[in-house]
Design a protein around this motif. Structure first.
Motif, PDB file in Angstrom:
ATOM      1  N   GLY A 131      13.234 -28.622  13.804  1.00  0.00           N
ATOM      2  CA  GLY A 131      12.439 -29.810  14.489  1.00  0.00           C
ATOM      3  C   GLY A 131      13.366 -30.502  15.470  1.00  0.00           C
ATOM      4  O   GLY A 131      12.751 -31.267  16.241  1.00  0.00           O
ATOM      5  N   TRP A 132      14.626 -30.542  15.405  1.00  0.00           N
ATOM      6  CA  TRP A 132      15.528 -31.375  16.168  1.00  0.00           C
ATOM      7  C   TRP A 132      15.538 -30.603  17.711  1.00  0.00           C
ATOM      8  O   TRP A 132      16.157 -31.096  18.410  1.00  0.00           O
ATOM      9  N   MET A 133      15.175 -29.476  17.767  1.00  0.00           N
ATOM     10  CA  MET A 133      15.071 -28.773  19.123  1.00  0.00           C
ATOM     11  C   MET A 133      14.506 -29.824  19.987  1.00  0.00           C
ATOM     12  O   MET A 133      13.663 -30.492  19.640  1.00  0.00           O
ATOM     13  N   PRO A 134      14.957 -29.974  21.325  1.00  0.00           N
ATOM     14  CA  PRO A 134      16.010 -28.997  21.999  1.00  0.00           C
ATOM     15  C   PRO A 134      17.479 -29.099  21.862  1.00  0.00           C
ATOM     16  O   PRO A 134      18.247 -28.722  22.576  1.00  0.00           O
ATOM     17  N   TYR A 135      17.810 -30.109  20.872  1.00  0.00           N
ATOM     18  CA  TYR A 135      19.030 -30.365  20.743  1.00  0.00           C
ATOM     19  C   TYR A 135      19.762 -29.622  19.675  1.00  0.00           C
ATOM     20  O   TYR A 135      19.191 -29.340  18.474  1.00  0.00           O
ATOM     21  N   PRO A 136      21.096 -29.392  19.701  1.00  0.00           N
ATOM     22  CA  PRO A 136      22.024 -28.560  18.591  1.00  0.00           C
ATOM     23  C   PRO A 136      22.022 -29.232  17.099  1.00  0.00           C
ATOM     24  O   PRO A 136      22.220 -30.457  16.982  1.00  0.00           O
ATOM     25  N   ALA A 137      21.895 -28.463  16.102  1.00  0.00           N
ATOM     26  CA  ALA A 137      22.054 -29.123  14.826  1.00  0.00           C
ATOM     27  C   ALA A 137      22.296 -27.939  14.006  1.00  0.00           C
ATOM     28  O   ALA A 137      21.986 -26.663  14.092  1.00  0.00           O
TER      29      ALA A 137
END
Length: 298
Positions: A131-137
């Protein structure tokens, strides 16, 4: 926005509050147990107090009846972790309750134990990083082995199944990650110091030594930094990434812990404001950007 710190309470007020809480906490834990629960006969007589008596807890814990009464009254007595563990065992306290007892008694609480049975929570953490997309995790275990990562971690930072094993080893030895980490030298010492801080929480765990020995055999840079013995709590790092398709990216990398799964750490990357990173990442993870990334990887 600045986060203000609460005003500290006076020492006397805090101690009085803790002693009252300790008394009520221990009484409530006694009340939920019957003699039969702990293998004692009930005697057949009507009990004035529900649950276990103080004297029964003392006998089962191997402490004096007067000492336990003083503990429950919150008197200023010497308390050892071994005795608290015995009381916790008799009262059948779970992990959070045991830690709470330590705090109320004025001792540093033991490190939390992971509840490996919480499969739903683990699934929820996977959903969190997706769910943190579009950022990396990504998610790491106690030894910084990478358990899971989202698509953005692959597209932005070069995470790949064949190289993603241990986060510390990847930082030092993966050529793709290092080629994209523009401020690698600035962060290397901090990363090693954070790993030492994680290791210090489990000094008897040989799993950390395995990681250290294997990486020392591969990287003289790591060996030199490890020898400094620097320690730094896991928090935030600013990472400057140089991506071959979208150029320079700036992220705040934050370590997050979940008390119910202390064996896991969630690492989330948030674009630094006013750097254009958010727009670049959104473009990179778009269908067109994904196709370009696949062509680049091939």
């Amino acid at each position: 926005m600045t986060i203000s710190q609460p005003e500290p309470r006076t020492t006397g007020t805090a101690k009085s509050r803790l002693r009252q809480e300790l008394r009520e906490f221990l009484m409530s834990r006694r009340a939920r147990l019957s003699p039969a629960d702990v293998g004692l006969p009930d005697g057949g007589a009507r009990r004035r107090t529900p649950g276990l008596r103080r004297e029964e807890v003392a006998v089962l814990a191997g402490v004096g009846a007067s000492w336990y009464q003083w503990l429950e009254q919150g008197r200023d007595i010497t308390v050892s972790p071994q005795v608290l563990d015995a009381v916790a065992r008799v009262l059948r306290l779970d992990g959070p309750e045991r830690r709470h007892l330590y705090v109320l008694a004025g001792l540093n609480p033991p490190l939390p134990e992971s509840d490996y049975g919480t499969d739903y929570l683990c699934d929820g953490l996977h959903r969190l990083i997706d769910g943190w997309m579009p950022y990396p995790a990504h998610i790491m275990d106690t030894y910084w082995n990478i358990v899971s990562y989202n698509d953005a971690a692959s597209l932005v930072m070069g995470f790949r199944p064949e190289c993603v094993k241990n986060g510390l080893a990847m930082f030092f030895t993966d050529t793709v990650y290092r080629s994209r980490s523009a401020n690698w030298e600035d962060n290397a010492g901090r990363v090693v110091a954070q790993f030492r801080a994680a290791w210090s929480e489990h000094p008897d765990d040989e799993g950390f030594q395995v990681v250290i020995d294997e990486l020392a055999a591969q990287s003289t840079e790591f060996t030199e930094l490890w020898a400094r013995r620097d320690v730094l709590s896991g928090g935030q790092l600013v990472k400057e990434m140089e991506h071959p398709l979208v150029g320079t990216l700036f992220f705040e990398s934050t370590h997050l812990r979940v008390p119910a799964r202390p064996d896991l750490t969630i690492v989330m990357h948030n674009p630094v404001p006013e750097t254009g990173t958010a727009a670049k990442v959104e473009r990179l993870v778009s269908p067109e950007g994904r196709r370009g990334g696949m062509f680049l990887a091939g």
